[in-house]
Scaffold this active site. Structure first.
Site, PDB file in Angstrom:
ATOM      1  N   LYS A 113      14.914   0.428   7.722  1.00 60.31           N
ATOM      2  CA  LYS A 113      14.402  -0.900   8.089  1.00 60.31           C
ATOM      3  C   LYS A 113      15.575  -1.770   8.555  1.00 60.31           C
ATOM      4  CE  LYS A 113      10.065  -0.199   5.929  1.00 60.31           C
ATOM      5  NZ  LYS A 113       9.561   0.361   4.703  1.00 60.31           N
ATOM      6  N   HIS A 117      12.115  -3.524   1.865  1.00 62.13           N
ATOM      7  CA  HIS A 117      12.080  -4.722   2.705  1.00 62.13           C
ATOM      8  C   HIS A 117      13.039  -5.811   2.216  1.00 62.13           C
ATOM      9  CE1 HIS A 117       8.849  -3.814   5.563  1.00 62.13           C
ATOM     10  NE2 HIS A 117       8.390  -3.035   4.607  1.00 62.13           N
ATOM     11  N   SER A 141       5.689  -6.057   1.500  1.00 68.25           N
ATOM     12  CA  SER A 141       5.763  -6.129   2.964  1.00 68.25           C
ATOM     13  C   SER A 141       4.543  -6.750   3.614  1.00 68.25           C
ATOM     14  CB  SER A 141       5.987  -4.737   3.534  1.00 68.25           C
ATOM     15  OG  SER A 141       4.869  -3.925   3.247  1.00 68.25           O
TER      16      SER A 141
HETATM   17  C1  PLP Z   1       8.842   1.530   4.371  1.00 71.52           C
HETATM   18  C2  PLP Z   1       8.797   1.673   2.905  1.00 71.52           C
HETATM   19  C3  PLP Z   1       9.102   2.890   2.295  1.00 71.52           C
HETATM   20  C4  PLP Z   1       9.356   4.131   3.099  1.00 71.52           C
HETATM   21  O1  PLP Z   1      10.578   4.082   3.729  1.00 71.52           O
HETATM   22  P1  PLP Z   1      10.902   5.081   4.941  1.00 71.52           P
HETATM   23  O2  PLP Z   1      12.375   5.081   4.971  1.00 71.52           O
HETATM   24  O3  PLP Z   1      10.290   4.492   6.150  1.00 71.52           O
HETATM   25  O4  PLP Z   1      10.331   6.400   4.586  1.00 71.52           O
HETATM   26  C5  PLP Z   1       9.141   2.937   0.914  1.00 71.52           C
HETATM   27  N1  PLP Z   1       8.863   1.857   0.173  1.00 71.52           N
HETATM   28  C6  PLP Z   1       8.537   0.670   0.730  1.00 71.52           C
HETATM   29  C7  PLP Z   1       8.249  -0.501  -0.153  1.00 71.52           C
HETATM   30  C8  PLP Z   1       8.493   0.551   2.113  1.00 71.52           C
HETATM   31  O5  PLP Z   1       8.168  -0.618   2.648  1.00 71.52           O
END
Ligand code: PLP
Length: 397
Positions: A244, A214, A186
């Protein structure tokens, strides 16, 4: 009286962060998280959310969330393994499995606790985990919690992965060895080299775990990075978030029926934390239905990403090597990066600075997350603003 030791600890450490420009002030947005947001009464073009497809405030999802709330209530009332599994949860899991082309799936309350639960349900102190050095914090914590030996692999370095996998196998010390990686990283927007990873995994009998937080909704026409490479039958864990691109909240693992059966009896957040709300589950189902039946949002996301990248590059900014819509604008020094972001906000563009320790020291960046919800006009304003601030702060000439 409260603890003096604690107070001293907090005061010293907070001051140190502030002195070094590493203290993050939290902004509250008034209203929904869309392509435009309001902070302190000021309207801003939003370049900082993970709401890739604009679903976080989509009317179709809101209708489904409201309907499910009417039908099932606002809360699930218990953990999944007692009686907090409602038909809407089963429906969501079936939908995820279908979308991911796997036998089954299990949903968690967040991506973070999904990683905490899923890794430690399978790996233990007799095992080793090879982990990309830039993996997400939830992977790092999940690996630690498992008690397995964690072996850091240089970022996206397949020679290093092969060498460390070989060494781990030949040591004869470990019962199982896993390789775990983000599908899309990300901070830089680069994509995991899954074909090579699968080859190495087959050679050394590694368990493969791809965190596609992502990548889901973004890669593979929405179905994710594993689908992008056509490797659904070769990756053991397809983990992702519902927070996301899907726009709601939650996390999941998609995989074989045996894997999912095991996670449902061993992944601790599934056993000891209350289920997703019915409204959230229903909104997620709708998001997946939309992604399955149309690529409209998906195409707009990529088009907006290409447009923004080309514009920033033309202005002379360093945008790194992103392979996805994620568009970092690398400024370098931490304080300058934070100042750049602050000036953007003052001029009506909300793009957060990301600095050490989230990214390595000296690689501070303003990260832009274009989405399907942005209009060309909004992106043009963003580019004009970058041009102005870039010249003002001597980042571009
Ligand atoms: C955002 C993210 C998470 C966490 O996800 P949430 O649903 O916001 O708890 C886990 N792994 C990666 C790679 C992320 O970018």
């Amino acid at each position: 009286m409260t603890s003096q030791k604690l107070n001293t600890f907090l005061e010293n450490n907070l001051q140190e962060l502030k002195d070094n420009g590493l203290y993050n002030e939290i902004d509250t947005i008034q209203g929904p998280n869309g392509s435009e947001i309001t902070i302190n009464g000021k309207k801003l073009i939003n370049m900082s959310s993970n709401n890739y497809l604009g679903f976080a405030n989509d009317d179709r999802l809101k209708v489904k969330a409201n309907e499910a709330t009417d039908t099932y209530g606002v809360g699930a009332g218990a953990v999944r393994t007692i009686n907090g599994t409602q038909s809407i949860h089963d429906e969501l899991e079936a939908k995820i499995a279908e979308f991911k082309h796997t036998e089954a799936a299990v949903a968690f309350q967040s991506g973070f606790n999904c990683n905490m639960g899923a890794i430690s349900a399978v790996m233990n102190k007799n095992d080793a985990i090879l982990s990309d050095e830039l993996n997400h914090a939830s992977i790092i914590d999940g690996c630690r919690l498992s008690g397995a030996k964690v072996i850091r692999v240089k970022h996206q370095d397949m020679d290093d992965l092969r060498a460390k996998a070989k060494e781990a196998v030949e040591s004869g010390q470990y019962e199982k060895i896993m390789y775990i990686t983000d599908g899309v990283f990300s901070m830089d927007g680069d994509v995991a080299k899954l074909p090579e990873i699968v080859e190495i995994a087959e050679e050394f009998d590694l368990i493969t775990y791809v965190d596609d937080a992502h990548g889901s909704g973004v890669m593979g026409k929405g179905a994710g990075t594993v689908k992008h490479f056509g490797l659904q039958d070769k990756i053991d864990f397809q983990m992702g978030t519902l927070s996301k691109a899907v726009g709601v909240v939650g996390g999941y693992v998609a995989g074989t029926q045996n894997l999912i059966d095991w996670l449902k009896v061993r992944a601790r957040p599934f056993l000891f934390s209350t289920s997703l709300t019915p409204g959230a589950a229903a909104a997620c189902i709708e998001a997946i239905d939309i992604m399955s039946s149309s690529t409209e949002e998906h195409e707009r996301l990529w088009e907006n990403g290409r447009y923004l990248k080309a514009g920033l590059k033309d202005l002379g900014f360093n945008i790194g090597d992103s392979e996805t819509p994620i568009t970092p604008c690398i400024i370098g020094e931490e304080k300058l990066t934070q100042r750049f972001s602050k000036r953007l906000t003052e001029e009506g563009v909300y793009a957060k600075s990301i600095v050490f320790p989230t990214v390595p020291r000296g690689t501070g960046r303003v990260r832009n997350m274009p989405s399907a919800a942005h209009t060309k006009d909004q992106l043009d304003i963003v580019l004009e603003t970058y041009k102005k601030i870039g010249k003002e702060l001597d980042v571009i000439s």
